[in-house]
Design a protein around this motif. Structure first.
Motif, PDB file in Angstrom:
ATOM      1  N   PHE A  67      18.222  31.581  80.584  1.00 21.25           N
ATOM      2  CA  PHE A  67      17.641  30.620  79.998  1.00 21.25           C
ATOM      3  C   PHE A  67      16.714  29.716  80.915  1.00 21.25           C
ATOM      4  CE2 PHE A  67      21.227  30.727  77.029  1.00 21.25           C
ATOM      5  CZ  PHE A  67      20.612  30.820  75.636  1.00 21.25           C
ATOM      6  N   THR A  68      15.408  29.551  80.475  1.00 20.71           N
ATOM      7  CA  THR A  68      14.675  28.946  81.653  1.00 20.71           C
ATOM      8  C   THR A  68      14.390  27.539  81.346  1.00 20.71           C
ATOM      9  OG1 THR A  68      12.534  29.716  80.244  1.00 20.71           O
ATOM     10  CG2 THR A  68      13.169  31.137  82.181  1.00 20.71           C
ATOM     11  N   THR A  69      14.629  27.184  79.868  1.00 21.37           N
ATOM     12  CA  THR A  69      14.386  25.784  79.506  1.00 21.37           C
ATOM     13  C   THR A  69      15.517  25.455  78.428  1.00 21.37           C
ATOM     14  OG1 THR A  69      13.127  26.174  77.764  1.00 21.37           O
ATOM     15  CG2 THR A  69      12.044  25.826  79.669  1.00 21.37           C
ATOM     16  N   GLY A  70      16.073  24.316  78.360  1.00 27.40           N
ATOM     17  CA  GLY A  70      16.936  23.783  77.335  1.00 27.40           C
ATOM     18  C   GLY A  70      16.084  23.851  75.977  1.00 27.40           C
ATOM     19  N   GLU A  71      14.802  23.551  76.070  1.00 31.59           N
ATOM     20  CA  GLU A  71      14.097  23.693  74.748  1.00 31.59           C
ATOM     21  C   GLU A  71      14.061  24.945  74.002  1.00 31.59           C
ATOM     22  OE1 GLU A  71      11.548  21.700  71.923  1.00 31.59           O
ATOM     23  OE2 GLU A  71      12.625  20.712  73.522  1.00 31.59           O
ATOM     24  N   GLY A  72      14.292  26.060  74.988  1.00 35.07           N
ATOM     25  CA  GLY A  72      14.098  27.411  74.413  1.00 35.07           C
ATOM     26  C   GLY A  72      15.337  27.578  73.520  1.00 35.07           C
ATOM     27  N   LEU A  73      16.806  27.176  74.003  1.00 34.83           N
ATOM     28  CA  LEU A  73      17.854  27.406  73.191  1.00 34.83           C
ATOM     29  C   LEU A  73      17.765  26.475  71.814  1.00 34.83           C
ATOM     30  CD1 LEU A  73      20.548  28.553  72.877  1.00 34.83           C
ATOM     31  CD2 LEU A  73      21.616  26.831  74.335  1.00 34.83           C
ATOM     32  N   ARG A  74      17.403  25.332  72.061  1.00 34.49           N
ATOM     33  CA  ARG A  74      17.461  24.449  70.962  1.00 34.49           C
ATOM     34  C   ARG A  74      16.410  24.966  69.933  1.00 34.49           C
ATOM     35  NH1 ARG A  74      17.164  20.457  75.012  1.00 34.49           N
ATOM     36  NH2 ARG A  74      19.162  19.409  75.595  1.00 34.49           N
ATOM     37  N   ARG A  75      15.146  25.850  70.311  1.00 38.16           N
ATOM     38  CA  ARG A  75      14.230  26.007  69.374  1.00 38.16           C
ATOM     39  C   ARG A  75      14.685  27.318  68.749  1.00 38.16           C
ATOM     40  NH1 ARG A  75       9.235  23.031  68.368  1.00 38.16           N
ATOM     41  NH2 ARG A  75       9.527  21.450  69.664  1.00 38.16           N
ATOM     42  N   ILE A  76      15.504  28.157  69.601  1.00 35.86           N
ATOM     43  CA  ILE A  76      16.223  29.698  68.683  1.00 35.86           C
ATOM     44  C   ILE A  76      16.935  29.007  67.684  1.00 35.86           C
ATOM     45  CG2 ILE A  76      17.446  31.344  69.156  1.00 35.86           C
ATOM     46  CD1 ILE A  76      16.498  31.603  72.013  1.00 35.86           C
ATOM     47  N   LEU A  77      17.832  27.943  67.877  1.00 34.71           N
ATOM     48  CA  LEU A  77      18.791  27.569  67.003  1.00 34.71           C
ATOM     49  C   LEU A  77      18.137  27.082  65.911  1.00 34.71           C
ATOM     50  CD1 LEU A  77      21.772  26.134  69.280  1.00 34.71           C
ATOM     51  CD2 LEU A  77      21.653  28.237  67.850  1.00 34.71           C
ATOM     52  N   ALA A  78      17.067  26.137  66.091  1.00 36.67           N
ATOM     53  CA  ALA A  78      16.334  25.402  64.994  1.00 36.67           C
ATOM     54  C   ALA A  78      15.662  26.583  64.140  1.00 36.67           C
ATOM     55  CB  ALA A  78      15.372  24.758  65.451  1.00 36.67           C
ATOM     56  N   CYS A  79      15.325  27.674  64.704  1.00 36.41           N
ATOM     57  CA  CYS A  79      14.607  28.835  64.020  1.00 36.41           C
ATOM     58  C   CYS A  79      15.486  29.529  62.930  1.00 36.41           C
ATOM     59  CB  CYS A  79      13.844  29.818  64.825  1.00 36.41           C
ATOM     60  SG  CYS A  79      12.936  31.236  64.210  1.00 36.41           S
ATOM     61  N   ILE A  80      16.737  29.773  63.597  1.00 37.88           N
ATOM     62  CA  ILE A  80      17.732  30.345  62.854  1.00 37.88           C
ATOM     63  C   ILE A  80      18.222  29.305  61.774  1.00 37.88           C
ATOM     64  CG2 ILE A  80      20.284  31.127  62.781  1.00 37.88           C
ATOM     65  CD1 ILE A  80      19.861  31.695  65.937  1.00 37.88           C
ATOM     66  N   GLU A  81      18.455  28.205  61.969  1.00 38.48           N
ATOM     67  CA  GLU A  81      18.850  27.238  60.924  1.00 38.48           C
ATOM     68  C   GLU A  81      17.603  27.039  59.896  1.00 38.48           C
ATOM     69  OE1 GLU A  81      19.715  23.725  63.220  1.00 38.48           O
ATOM     70  OE2 GLU A  81      21.521  24.699  63.912  1.00 38.48           O
ATOM     71  N   ARG A  82      16.511  27.185  60.166  1.00 36.78           N
ATOM     72  CA  ARG A  82      15.441  26.886  59.198  1.00 36.78           C
ATOM     73  C   ARG A  82      15.277  28.198  58.392  1.00 36.78           C
ATOM     74  NH1 ARG A  82      11.856  25.812  62.554  1.00 36.78           N
ATOM     75  NH2 ARG A  82      12.253  23.772  62.585  1.00 36.78           N
ATOM     76  N   HIS A  83      15.418  29.603  59.091  1.00 29.13           N
ATOM     77  CA  HIS A  83      15.153  30.631  58.205  1.00 29.13           C
ATOM     78  C   HIS A  83      16.154  31.773  57.739  1.00 29.13           C
ATOM     79  CE1 HIS A  83      10.944  29.823  58.798  1.00 29.13           C
ATOM     80  NE2 HIS A  83      11.035  29.643  60.054  1.00 29.13           N
ATOM     81  N   GLU A  84      17.206  31.408  58.658  1.00 33.52           N
ATOM     82  CA  GLU A  84      18.618  32.277  58.192  1.00 33.52           C
ATOM     83  C   GLU A  84      19.723  31.728  58.669  1.00 33.52           C
ATOM     84  OE1 GLU A  84      19.438  36.910  59.444  1.00 33.52           O
ATOM     85  OE2 GLU A  84      17.413  36.309  59.469  1.00 33.52           O
ATOM     86  N   PRO A  85      20.023  30.921  58.055  1.00 33.20           N
ATOM     87  CA  PRO A  85      21.285  30.034  58.581  1.00 33.20           C
ATOM     88  C   PRO A  85      22.458  30.671  58.758  1.00 33.20           C
ATOM     89  CG  PRO A  85      20.527  29.076  56.323  1.00 33.20           C
ATOM     90  CD  PRO A  85      19.353  30.179  56.729  1.00 33.20           C
ATOM     91  N   ALA A  86      22.861  31.840  57.992  1.00 28.81           N
ATOM     92  CA  ALA A  86      23.773  32.498  58.188  1.00 28.81           C
ATOM     93  C   ALA A  86      24.195  33.359  59.400  1.00 28.81           C
ATOM     94  CB  ALA A  86      24.001  33.404  56.833  1.00 28.81           C
ATOM     95  N   LEU A  87      23.163  33.213  60.142  1.00 31.79           N
ATOM     96  CA  LEU A  87      23.134  33.936  61.237  1.00 31.79           C
ATOM     97  C   LEU A  87      23.567  33.242  62.430  1.00 31.79           C
ATOM     98  CD1 LEU A  87      22.136  36.442  63.329  1.00 31.79           C
ATOM     99  CD2 LEU A  87      19.936  35.395  63.269  1.00 31.79           C
ATOM    100  N   ARG A  88      23.611  31.651  62.537  1.00 31.76           N
ATOM    101  CA  ARG A  88      24.063  30.866  63.430  1.00 31.76           C
ATOM    102  C   ARG A  88      25.596  31.130  63.815  1.00 31.76           C
ATOM    103  NH1 ARG A  88      23.169  25.537  65.277  1.00 31.76           N
ATOM    104  NH2 ARG A  88      25.075  24.561  66.203  1.00 31.76           N
ATOM    105  N   ALA A  89      26.565  31.477  63.090  1.00 35.73           N
ATOM    106  CA  ALA A  89      27.673  31.619  63.551  1.00 35.73           C
ATOM    107  C   ALA A  89      27.794  32.893  64.511  1.00 35.73           C
ATOM    108  CB  ALA A  89      28.787  31.529  62.767  1.00 35.73           C
ATOM    109  N   ARG A  90      27.096  33.940  64.147  1.00 35.28           N
ATOM    110  CA  ARG A  90      27.093  35.082  64.773  1.00 35.28           C
ATOM    111  C   ARG A  90      26.276  34.981  66.252  1.00 35.28           C
ATOM    112  NH1 ARG A  90      24.577  39.164  62.322  1.00 35.28           N
ATOM    113  NH2 ARG A  90      23.842  37.947  60.664  1.00 35.28           N
TER     114      ARG A  90
END
Length: 272
Positions: A67-90
């Motif tokens: 991880f090069t930035t904290g924003e990167g992890l948060r944006r990945i999770l936000a993308c998952i939650e917006r488009h494919e929330p079932a993926l978050r837990a895995r």
């Protein structure tokens, strides 16, 4: 101690995401804050590559994740939650399993928000620091995920990982975009050049790049020469140095807004 040590001082703040947080810290110390957001952070325009990476990661595609930035992890999770929330837990289960490598305190903080922590932390928090912390670690045959810093391909890190025999998978969950038009940037440069600003505090390399894209490098450097230049950390200081500008101020160890505010207070409060 003076409750408002920055009274009478004008500080330019090019920050965007935490602009009001930073401005409030300075204003509580008496400063006049010149708000001049130079860049905006936006989600990757196409979520498909981010989701593809996240699906592969959740299925076990990586042994390590940088991880090069904290924003990167948060944006990945936000993308998952917006488009494919079932993926978050895995995704989070896989994140707990892999070796996590962080560049600086912000990605470490983003992991702590998920009750996780880095396995390796770069010191200093730079690309060179990441490479140094991986030195001596066997990477041959390992699958290394790299969260990129905006669209920056980070060729030195890619070359190192490939040279060590790793397979590299990258993800770019956000991009930088201009947050103001050229007229506003030119107005800021005019104020700097006229000596109307006591300090400018840079908090990201895209801010530096945006400022230097607004005019001839000599004109931008000349404007910055009329003020005290502060950088939140060594990555930003390095970006300034590549443009021939020395950061006069930088926190020594903790590269956050509060320590940056402290060094500004110490420097400007002591000036006469």
């Amino acid at each position: 101690m003076d409750a408002q040590p920055l009274a009478g001082r004008t500080i330019a703040v090019p920050e965007t995401r935490e602009l009001e947080v930073f401005a409030a810290m300075l204003e509580r110390r008496g400063a006049r804050v010149l708000r001049c957001p130079l860049v905006a952070i936006r989600d990757a325009p196409d979520p498909a590559p981010v989701l593809a990476f996240a699906r592969g990661f959740a299925a076990g595609s990586c042994d390590d994740l940088i991880f090069t930035t904290g924003e990167g992890l948060r944006r990945i999770l936000a993308c998952i939650e917006r488009h494919e929330p079932a993926l978050r837990a895995r995704f989070l289960q896989a994140l707990a399993r892999v070796r996590k490598i962080t560049r600086g305190p912000k990605p470490a903080r983003a992991l702590r928000e998920l009750s996780l922590k880095p396995d390796l932390a770069a010191d200093p928090p730079t690309t060179a620091g990441i490479i140094a912390c991986l030195a001596g670690q066997s990477l041959r045959g390992r699958r290394v995920g790299v969260q990129l810093y905006g669209r920056e391909p980070n060729a030195p890190l890619m070359d190192y990982l490939h040279g060590e025999g790793a397979t590299v998978l990258t993800v770019a969950p956000y991009v930088y975009a201009d947050a103001c038009d050229d007229a506003q940037v030119h107005a800021l440069l005019a104020q700097l050049g006229a000596g109307e600003v006591d300090a400018i505090a840079f908090t990201s390399t895209p801010q530096v790049q945006r400022l230097f894209a607004a005019g001839p490098a000599s004109a931008v450097s000349g404007a910055l020469a009329r003020t005290l230049v502060a950088a939140v950390g060594p990555v930003v200081a390095g970006a300034l140095e590549r443009h021939g500008v020395k950061a006069h101020l930088m926190p020594e160890e903790s590269f956050f807004l509060k320590p940056l505010t402290t060094v500004l207070e110490e420097a400007l409060g002591a000036r006469t």
